[in-house]
Design a protein around this motif. Structure first.
Motif, PDB file in Angstrom:
ATOM      1  N   LEU A 640      84.625 -14.745  27.586  1.00 14.12           N
ATOM      2  CA  LEU A 640      84.147 -15.721  26.605  1.00 14.12           C
ATOM      3  C   LEU A 640      82.637 -15.919  26.660  1.00 14.12           C
ATOM      4  O   LEU A 640      82.033 -16.386  25.691  1.00 14.12           O
ATOM      5  CB  LEU A 640      84.867 -17.057  26.832  1.00 14.12           C
ATOM      6  CG  LEU A 640      84.678 -18.131  25.768  1.00 14.12           C
ATOM      7  CD1 LEU A 640      85.236 -17.669  24.430  1.00 14.12           C
ATOM      8  CD2 LEU A 640      85.339 -19.431  26.191  1.00 14.12           C
ATOM      9  N   SER A 641      82.013 -15.556  27.763  1.00 18.77           N
ATOM     10  CA  SER A 641      80.553 -15.676  27.867  1.00 18.77           C
ATOM     11  C   SER A 641      79.841 -14.917  26.761  1.00 18.77           C
ATOM     12  O   SER A 641      78.712 -15.254  26.392  1.00 18.77           O
ATOM     13  CB  SER A 641      80.083 -15.185  29.237  1.00 18.77           C
ATOM     14  OG  SER A 641      80.557 -13.870  29.480  1.00 18.77           O
ATOM     15  N   LEU A 642      80.489 -13.893  26.194  1.00 13.56           N
ATOM     16  CA  LEU A 642      79.886 -13.131  25.100  1.00 13.56           C
ATOM     17  C   LEU A 642      79.748 -13.950  23.822  1.00 13.56           C
ATOM     18  O   LEU A 642      78.904 -13.654  22.974  1.00 13.56           O
ATOM     19  CB  LEU A 642      80.739 -11.895  24.789  1.00 13.56           C
ATOM     20  CG  LEU A 642      80.685 -10.734  25.767  1.00 13.56           C
ATOM     21  CD1 LEU A 642      81.726  -9.685  25.385  1.00 13.56           C
ATOM     22  CD2 LEU A 642      79.289 -10.122  25.790  1.00 13.56           C
ATOM     23  N   ALA A 643      80.593 -14.975  23.680  1.00 16.23           N
ATOM     24  CA  ALA A 643      80.631 -15.721  22.413  1.00 16.23           C
ATOM     25  C   ALA A 643      79.433 -16.636  22.232  1.00 16.23           C
ATOM     26  O   ALA A 643      79.122 -17.032  21.106  1.00 16.23           O
ATOM     27  CB  ALA A 643      81.918 -16.528  22.324  1.00 16.23           C
ATOM     28  N   ALA A 644      78.759 -16.995  23.339  1.00 13.42           N
ATOM     29  CA  ALA A 644      77.627 -17.924  23.251  1.00 13.42           C
ATOM     30  C   ALA A 644      76.350 -17.142  22.963  1.00 13.42           C
ATOM     31  O   ALA A 644      75.648 -16.698  23.873  1.00 13.42           O
ATOM     32  CB  ALA A 644      77.505 -18.727  24.539  1.00 13.42           C
ATOM     33  N   VAL A 645      76.049 -16.948  21.692  1.00 16.42           N
ATOM     34  CA  VAL A 645      74.880 -16.168  21.288  1.00 16.42           C
ATOM     35  C   VAL A 645      74.342 -16.715  19.975  1.00 16.42           C
ATOM     36  O   VAL A 645      75.096 -17.152  19.106  1.00 16.42           O
ATOM     37  CB  VAL A 645      75.250 -14.670  21.144  1.00 16.42           C
ATOM     38  CG1 VAL A 645      76.390 -14.459  20.153  1.00 16.42           C
ATOM     39  CG2 VAL A 645      74.041 -13.840  20.766  1.00 16.42           C
ATOM     40  N   LEU A 646      73.022 -16.722  19.853  1.00 17.97           N
ATOM     41  CA  LEU A 646      72.379 -17.226  18.633  1.00 17.97           C
ATOM     42  C   LEU A 646      71.063 -16.490  18.417  1.00 17.97           C
ATOM     43  O   LEU A 646      70.266 -16.343  19.349  1.00 17.97           O
ATOM     44  CB  LEU A 646      72.114 -18.732  18.739  1.00 17.97           C
ATOM     45  CG  LEU A 646      71.290 -19.360  17.601  1.00 17.97           C
ATOM     46  CD1 LEU A 646      72.066 -19.297  16.287  1.00 17.97           C
ATOM     47  CD2 LEU A 646      70.912 -20.802  17.943  1.00 17.97           C
ATOM     48  N   THR A 647      70.852 -16.030  17.205  1.00 14.52           N
ATOM     49  CA  THR A 647      69.572 -15.453  16.802  1.00 14.52           C
ATOM     50  C   THR A 647      68.832 -16.462  15.929  1.00 14.52           C
ATOM     51  O   THR A 647      69.403 -17.008  14.988  1.00 14.52           O
ATOM     52  CB  THR A 647      69.779 -14.147  16.008  1.00 14.52           C
ATOM     53  OG1 THR A 647      70.389 -13.178  16.862  1.00 14.52           O
ATOM     54  CG2 THR A 647      68.450 -13.603  15.512  1.00 14.52           C
TER      55      THR A 647
END
Length: 876
Positions: A640-647
């Protein structure tokens, strides 16, 4: 092109007309719910069983088959059926309770949501009713014989649908106006032989008067001439309506009240009780049911013998108007509403295949059909009602006793109207992401409800679900807010900043609750407990840690990182219109940085959550003596760590110089004072990528995610790595615990055993991963290329990877070259039949190896995300 359904939604939004006054708000199961449970020990299933439902008045709602009601469930319409062989009239759907099923609760009926528009101007529900006796006892007894490693015994396994000895009962609704509902019930005999059928189209007044004071009791009264029969309904809360119907053999009237003599051996004050219709039909004695010409429960009785292959249609009309010819325009209204429904859905994904359009339409139909009225006022429920015996004192300190401020009295999106006839906070967030495509206003209103003072606890916690409002569901409301905002903006061309502000302000309270309650060591690593992933761990995380220790959860920490990024993004979007929110962007940026540092920090601790050799995040267990160990389960909890992303694009950053300066300060200060850099990609004049995991770790995780020997199935992402076909074992405080890959139904009893996160495919988590990969692609372009699948030497960028994942998920629902759908794996023979082949069920989760549908069979709620995937692929 003119779109009448969109016009109706516009009228609703502008409050010009109340098209949503009537809808499919009648629950499919009111019995066996926490609301109706007044037992001392909280035994909801046994306190109000199915066998009581036909004779006992409900307190907090009503239920029925293919039903509708006004938005507060005061006046309820549904159908009753009898084939001449069943022991009881089929007035409600039957299923096994949690203790009865070998895999928990499970509805045992065949029914399908075929059509529904957001204004409920046209709705269609199909129920398949056997001409043979319904095997109530057989279903219970056979499932109780089976253990958790065996399949559930389903209705199709009993053989009662063999040789097509059943009726297709289609119930359709079309609105002539906001208070004018036309009803068409078509019964088709699918057998070659003639068969009898009894139909009871039932109007029921919800019983308030037995529990609390009312100004006056509602009444349904016989009116009209023989050529134009109707009943008048006078309700103090709803007003006056007329129900018109075609000439019937008999008119039944009774009261929607408990038969105390039958259930409790008490004396009844009168004989006209809730179960009078059932007894009349099953005994063929109509004397009591036809004696009165008024009551609070009414049905015209139709008894027909339908020839093999033939259909019989019955027409009714519920309206505020007094009509001389209620059915003169019946067919033309239905035809218009059906065409408008078709137009509305064709415009969503016009380039999709016909099969995909059918999947999309039924997904949205199910989402809309499972909008239910939900009433639960905890303080009144704990105290009991003035006109009834007070409940046991033990309840005062029992289930939900700390939620006295919770007062629910709304139409809500349910996960499954039978198996989960109550809202679940994180389910609803995903539902709203799908609702946004067809009714953004309803999606907004749903999310806002959870932040209201009479939902949210004064301490900021959002209620989880009625079995335990204090359980901790993943905080996905901010994510859903942004999904709705973006979809709405795409549809309307206008940013709804007011909606963002309203959600942001209340979610700030909830965010603080999370930070203050679930970060026990103030180190930005979170111990969330249950977090929705029922049985994915070696032990039940919601009941503490064996040995009295605590668990630093990767998924809890990842959820909070995602929450921080969502709040940061909302801050910036609002700040474009109100610069006072720019400082809040810095606040949530800081939260994210601290969380990312905590998860990724590299030190000498042998129990670090990141294992650099294995390339994975693992939960860390710390015992009271200070000893720590990692629990090396390779699951979506770690992924789930992959889901926390923002550009954040340069064009946005340039609008906010204070925020931009804060980023530069964080970048410099944290690099000087800590061991790990978490601002992943940023140059002063470029875009900003915020990712919970740095590039090297992200590459390892994605490589694992796309490995068919680990997470990648032919049908999507598994919830537990396939390497755990060999069980993982660990000893904690002298006790052995283990977990192994289970691609299908759960073999362990955690949370009733009705759901399984130990291998199957779950639509919401897959959707999160797909959206995250697209976010990475937005920043990196073709800089990130991955083998898809891992080891195939076929390189794709992350947008292409996300598309391929979407296709695998959609493929579960599509017909293959033989006409089979993976979801129907166990019943391909039936679904090859012309009257089954286009019917689609939206299950709770799916078999990790063959895509078979598992768990709740009508959880269109978050599984409706398949419609989003179809729409997204076309828009690309």
């Amino acid at each position: 092109m003119k779109n009448p359904e969109k016009d109706r939604l516009s009228q609703q939004q502008k409050e010009e007309k109340d098209w949503l006054k009537w809808g499919p708000y009648l629950s499919e199961r009111q019995w066996g719910t926490v609301r109706e449970d007044y037992s001392a020990g909280g035994d909801a299933w046994n306190y109000f069983p199915h066998d009581h439902a036909r004779s006992r008045a409900f307190r907090w709602g009503e239920d029925g088959i293919a039903g509708i009601s006004d938005r507060y469930c005061n006046m309820c319409f549904s159908i009753g059926l009898w084939n001449g062989k069943d022991p009881i009239v089929k007035e409600r759907l039957f299923g096994l309770t949690g203790p009865q099923g070998n895999h928990g609760e499970d509805v045992k009926e065949l029914y399908y949501y075929l059509e529904n528009t957001p204004s409920h101007s046209y709705m269609k529900y199909l129920y398949k009713y056997s001409q043979k006796a319904y095997p109530y006892n057989q279903l219970i007894e056979e499932n109780q014989k089976r253990n958790r490693k065996e399949l559930e015994y389903e209705l199709l396994d009993t053989g009662i649908f063999d040789d097509n000895t059943y009726f297709d009962v289609s119930t359709e609704y079309a609105k002539g106006d906001e208070t004018d509902v036309l009803i068409k019930i078509t019964i088709t005999n699918r057998s070659t032989q003639a068969a009898p059928i009894t139909l009871l189209p039932q109007m029921v007044m919800r019983n308030h008067w037995s529990f609390k004071e009312m100004s006056r009791k509602p009444v349904i009264s016989k009116k009209g001439l023989k050529t134009n029969p109707f009943v008048e309904i006078d309700h103090p809360y709803v007003g006056k309506y007329n129900l018109y119907f075609q000439k019937a053999a008999h008119l039944f009237f009774t009261e929607n009240e408990t038969n105390r003599e039958k259930l409790y051996q008490d004396k009844n004050d009168h004989p006209y009780k809730k179960d009078v219709f059932n007894d009349a039909v099953c005994t063929n004695d109509f004397s009591l049911a036809t004696k009165n010409s008024f009551g609070t429960k009414f049905a015209p009785l139709y008894q027909e013998i339908i020839s093999g292959g033939e259909s019989k249609t019955f027409q009714l009309r519920l309206t505020e108007e007094t009509l001389e010819s209620p059915f003169s325009d019946f067919d033309s209204i239905f035809e218009a509403r059906q065409k408008e429904c078709e137009l509305f859905y064709n415009n969503i994904a016009p380039k999709a295949s016909e099969d995909q359009k059918n999947i999309l339409k039924q997904a949205f139909a199910g989402l809309l059909w499972t909008k239910q009225y939900y009433n639960y006022e905890v303080e009144r429920w704990l105290e009991g009602d003035s006109k009834t015996t007070p409940p046991p004192q033990q309840r005062k300190n029992g289930r939900n006793s700390t939620w006295k401020t919770l007062r629910n009295h709304d139409v809500l999106s349910m996960p499954d109207a039978w198996e989960y006839p109550w809202y679940a906070a994180w389910d609803s967030a995903f539902h709203c992401a799908s609702f946004a495509s067809i009714d953004p206003e309803f999606a907004k209103e749903q999310l806002l409800l959870f932040t209201k003072e009479w939902y949210m606890s004064p301490n900021g916690q959002i209620p989880a679900y009625e079995w335990n409002f204090s359980d901790v569901n993943p905080p996905v409301q901010a994510w859903a807010t942004l999904q709705i905002y973006s979809t709405d903006k795409k549809i309307t061309g206008e940013p709804d900043i007011k909606f963002l502000k309203r959600m942001f302000n209340k979610l700030s309270l909830n965010f603080n609750w999370w930070v203050n309650r679930l970060d026990r060591n103030d180190n930005n690593v979170f111990q969330g407990g249950f977090l929705g992933l029922d049985n994915i761990g070696v032990f039940d995380r919601s009941h503490g840690v064996p040995g009295g220790g605590f668990l630093d959860q990767v998924d809890g920490t990842a959820w909070m990182a995602l929450y921080s990024l969502n709040m940061l993004e909302m801050s910036l979007r609002i700040a474009e219109h109100d610069d006072s929110y720019e400082d809040m962007a810095t606040k949530y940026f800081g939260h994210f940085v601290f969380i990312a540092e905590a998860l990724n920090k590299m030190d000498t601790d042998k129990a670090n959550v990141w294992d650099d050799i294995e390339g994975f995040f693992y939960d860390r267990l710390t015992l009271p003596d200070g000893q720590s160990t990692t629990i090396k389960i390779r699951s979506i909890a770690g992924m789930l760590s992959l889901a926390a992303v923002l550009t954040i694009k340069k064009s946005v950053l340039d609008k906010f110089p204070r925020f931009k300066a804060s980023i530069l300060w964080f970048q410099k200060y944290r690099a000087e004072n800590l061991k790990y850099e978490v601002i992943q990609q940023y140059e002063a004049d470029g875009d900003l990528l915020l990712s919970l995991v740095p590039k090297d770790r992200m590459q390892k995780l994605v490589t694992t995610l796309l490995d068919e020997n680990e997470f990648l199935s032919e049908y999507g992402i598994r919830s537990l790595s396939k390497i755990h076909e060999k069980a993982y074992q660990i000893k904690i405080a002298g006790v052995e615990y283990s977990i192994d890959y289970e691609p299908a139904e759960s073999t362990v009893p955690l949370f009733g055993g009705n759901s399984n996160w130990r291998g199957p495919i779950w639509m919401p988590m897959n959707y999160l991963f797909i959206q995250a990969l697209r976010e990475y692609q937005w920043y990196s372009g073709n800089d990130f290329l991955f083998e898809y699948p891992t080891g195939s030497n076929k390189l794709l960028n992350l947008k292409q990877v996300s598309d391929e994942l979407s296709k695998r998920l959609i493929h579960m629902f599509e017909k293959d070259e033989k006409g089979n759908r993976a979801i129907n794996k166990n019943y391909e023979k039936y679904y090859q039949d012309p009257h089954f082949k286009d019917l689609v069920l939206y299950y709770e989760y799916f078999h990790g190896e063959n895509g078979r549908g598992l768990g709740a069979s009508h959880q269109t709620g978050w599984t409706a995300l398949v419609a989003n995937l179809i729409e997204q692929l076309e828009q690309d």
